[in-house]
Scaffold this motif. Sequence first.
Motif, PDB file in Angstrom:
ATOM      1  N   PHE A  48       5.313 -28.032 -16.800  1.00 28.60           N
ATOM      2  CA  PHE A  48       4.911 -27.762 -15.416  1.00 28.60           C
ATOM      3  C   PHE A  48       4.376 -26.345 -15.322  1.00 28.60           C
ATOM      4  CE2 PHE A  48       9.467 -26.896 -15.856  1.00 28.60           C
ATOM      5  CZ  PHE A  48       9.588 -25.613 -15.360  1.00 28.60           C
ATOM      6  N   SER A  49       3.791 -26.013 -14.204  1.00 27.00           N
ATOM      7  CA  SER A  49       3.318 -24.657 -13.935  1.00 27.00           C
ATOM      8  C   SER A  49       3.983 -24.132 -12.670  1.00 27.00           C
ATOM      9  CB  SER A  49       1.791 -24.638 -13.762  1.00 27.00           C
ATOM     10  OG  SER A  49       1.151 -25.041 -14.951  1.00 27.00           O
ATOM     11  N   MET A  50       4.090 -22.842 -12.562  1.00 27.27           N
ATOM     12  CA  MET A  50       4.771 -22.249 -11.404  1.00 27.27           C
ATOM     13  C   MET A  50       4.215 -20.853 -11.148  1.00 27.27           C
ATOM     14  SD  MET A  50       8.438 -21.345 -13.168  1.00 27.27           S
ATOM     15  CE  MET A  50       8.566 -20.036 -14.391  1.00 27.27           C
ATOM     16  N   GLN A  51       4.496 -20.343  -9.972  1.00 23.08           N
ATOM     17  CA  GLN A  51       4.172 -18.969  -9.605  1.00 23.08           C
ATOM     18  C   GLN A  51       5.445 -18.146  -9.614  1.00 23.08           C
ATOM     19  OE1 GLN A  51       1.491 -19.901  -6.013  1.00 23.08           O
ATOM     20  NE2 GLN A  51       1.065 -17.742  -6.410  1.00 23.08           N
ATOM     21  N   ALA A  52       5.332 -16.928 -10.088  1.00 19.90           N
ATOM     22  CA  ALA A  52       6.474 -16.021 -10.090  1.00 19.90           C
ATOM     23  C   ALA A  52       5.999 -14.618  -9.744  1.00 19.90           C
ATOM     24  CB  ALA A  52       7.161 -16.019 -11.451  1.00 19.90           C
ATOM     25  N   ALA A  53       6.752 -13.941  -8.885  1.00 18.17           N
ATOM     26  CA  ALA A  53       6.420 -12.578  -8.487  1.00 18.17           C
ATOM     27  C   ALA A  53       7.699 -11.746  -8.508  1.00 18.17           C
ATOM     28  CB  ALA A  53       5.805 -12.567  -7.087  1.00 18.17           C
ATOM     29  N   PHE A  54       7.714 -10.736  -9.347  1.00 20.55           N
ATOM     30  CA  PHE A  54       8.896  -9.882  -9.422  1.00 20.55           C
ATOM     31  C   PHE A  54       8.506  -8.541 -10.018  1.00 20.55           C
ATOM     32  CE2 PHE A  54       8.724 -13.151 -12.688  1.00 20.55           C
ATOM     33  CZ  PHE A  54       8.660 -12.423 -13.870  1.00 20.55           C
ATOM     34  N   ASN A  55       9.364  -7.548  -9.802  1.00 19.18           N
ATOM     35  CA  ASN A  55       9.123  -6.185 -10.269  1.00 19.18           C
ATOM     36  C   ASN A  55      10.256  -5.743 -11.183  1.00 19.18           C
ATOM     37  OD1 ASN A  55       6.996  -6.289  -8.434  1.00 19.18           O
ATOM     38  ND2 ASN A  55       8.118  -5.150  -6.867  1.00 19.18           N
ATOM     39  N   SER A  56       9.966  -4.770 -12.022  1.00 15.40           N
ATOM     40  CA  SER A  56      10.998  -4.166 -12.865  1.00 15.40           C
ATOM     41  C   SER A  56      10.651  -2.700 -13.067  1.00 15.40           C
ATOM     42  CB  SER A  56      11.086  -4.900 -14.212  1.00 15.40           C
ATOM     43  OG  SER A  56       9.900  -4.745 -14.946  1.00 15.40           O
ATOM     44  N   ASN A  57      11.480  -2.033 -13.879  1.00 14.69           N
ATOM     45  CA  ASN A  57      11.260  -0.604 -14.170  1.00 14.69           C
ATOM     46  C   ASN A  57      11.143   0.205 -12.884  1.00 14.69           C
ATOM     47  OD1 ASN A  57      11.168  -1.601 -16.750  1.00 14.69           O
ATOM     48  ND2 ASN A  57       9.024  -1.061 -17.136  1.00 14.69           N
ATOM     49  N   ASP A  58      12.136   0.036 -12.004  1.00 20.87           N
ATOM     50  CA  ASP A  58      12.161   0.760 -10.726  1.00 20.87           C
ATOM     51  C   ASP A  58      10.900   0.512  -9.904  1.00 20.87           C
ATOM     52  OD1 ASP A  58      14.678   1.927 -11.227  1.00 20.87           O
ATOM     53  OD2 ASP A  58      13.738   3.505 -12.417  1.00 20.87           O
ATOM     54  N   GLU A  59      10.470  -0.767  -9.899  1.00 23.36           N
ATOM     55  CA  GLU A  59       9.340  -1.238  -9.101  1.00 23.36           C
ATOM     56  C   GLU A  59       7.981  -0.779  -9.620  1.00 23.36           C
ATOM     57  OE1 GLU A  59      10.052  -3.380  -6.532  1.00 23.36           O
ATOM     58  OE2 GLU A  59      12.111  -3.143  -7.207  1.00 23.36           O
ATOM     59  N   SER A  60       7.934  -0.097 -10.773  1.00 26.82           N
ATOM     60  CA  SER A  60       6.644   0.390 -11.278  1.00 26.82           C
ATOM     61  C   SER A  60       5.900  -0.681 -12.078  1.00 26.82           C
ATOM     62  CB  SER A  60       6.853   1.626 -12.156  1.00 26.82           C
ATOM     63  OG  SER A  60       7.604   1.306 -13.315  1.00 26.82           O
ATOM     64  N   PHE A  61       6.602  -1.725 -12.507  1.00 28.34           N
ATOM     65  CA  PHE A  61       6.004  -2.808 -13.282  1.00 28.34           C
ATOM     66  C   PHE A  61       5.971  -4.040 -12.385  1.00 28.34           C
ATOM     67  CE2 PHE A  61       5.989  -6.327 -16.278  1.00 28.34           C
ATOM     68  CZ  PHE A  61       5.236  -5.876 -17.343  1.00 28.34           C
ATOM     69  N   VAL A  62       4.777  -4.351 -11.857  1.00 28.49           N
ATOM     70  CA  VAL A  62       4.626  -5.447 -10.902  1.00 28.49           C
ATOM     71  C   VAL A  62       4.114  -6.675 -11.652  1.00 28.49           C
ATOM     72  CG1 VAL A  62       3.590  -6.185  -8.732  1.00 28.49           C
ATOM     73  CG2 VAL A  62       4.085  -3.755  -9.119  1.00 28.49           C
ATOM     74  N   ASN A  63       4.848  -7.764 -11.578  1.00 30.83           N
ATOM     75  CA  ASN A  63       4.518  -8.950 -12.361  1.00 30.83           C
ATOM     76  C   ASN A  63       4.253 -10.125 -11.428  1.00 30.83           C
ATOM     77  OD1 ASN A  63       4.190  -9.655 -15.122  1.00 30.83           O
ATOM     78  ND2 ASN A  63       5.979 -10.959 -15.013  1.00 30.83           N
TER      79      ASN A  63
END
Length: 226
Positions: free
Chosen positions: A116-131
């Motif tokens: 299947f395919s999906m959407q994902a949105a999340f941040n890491s590294n104190d919000e500096s890495f936007v995925n």
Amino acid sequence: MTATVPLAVPATNTSATEYFDVLNEIGAKTGIVKARNHVHRDGDWHRAVHIWVYVQSTGHVLIQKRAACKDSWPNLWDISAAGHVTAGDQSLVTAQRETSEELGIDAPMEAIEPLFSMQAAFNSNDESFVNNEFIDVYLLTLKEEIPVQAFVLQQEEVAAVRYIPIAELEQCWRNNDDSFVVPDCESEYMELFQILYKRDKDKDHNAKVVLGQVGSTRVELVCWQS
């Protein structure tokens, strides 16, 4: 907002810098190509692949420990293999390549099953890495478990691998185990567990088997989709 000019980038991405196709909110290519660090800085939508390695005989899945040098989630347990779809590349081709590069598994495309395919949105590294990703999820099924020492790990990506029962992995995610990368897309990954539990019940299913290779070890791979 300053417009981004589309770049002419070789599809092979042979330089040290990776380039991605920037996607719109429904996953279509915009015609813009940007460097990986700029995509994650700006929060652009792009495509990635997740490949889960499942063992038919035991019902276990293979997980990898991300290398300490990774710029996101270092030293955490994660998906069997994963990677970004680079500019001009195809999802299934990327899944095949990432499985080979990260784990040393050479598998024919017919053995890499799209789930299947999906959407994902999340941040890491104190919000500096936007995925912000569109993720295509694949399954690669080994007929029998092989020793973890047989896998050829890409040192700059993978520190270690191990097998884990499906139920234990699900419990780690539900409990937000801090030694795991816990995806911020629970409903979609519940679909993965449903598929794996069903496969575990159907482990005697007489599916087509093809040959693959893990390092120097020949392996049988199960083609559920055939």
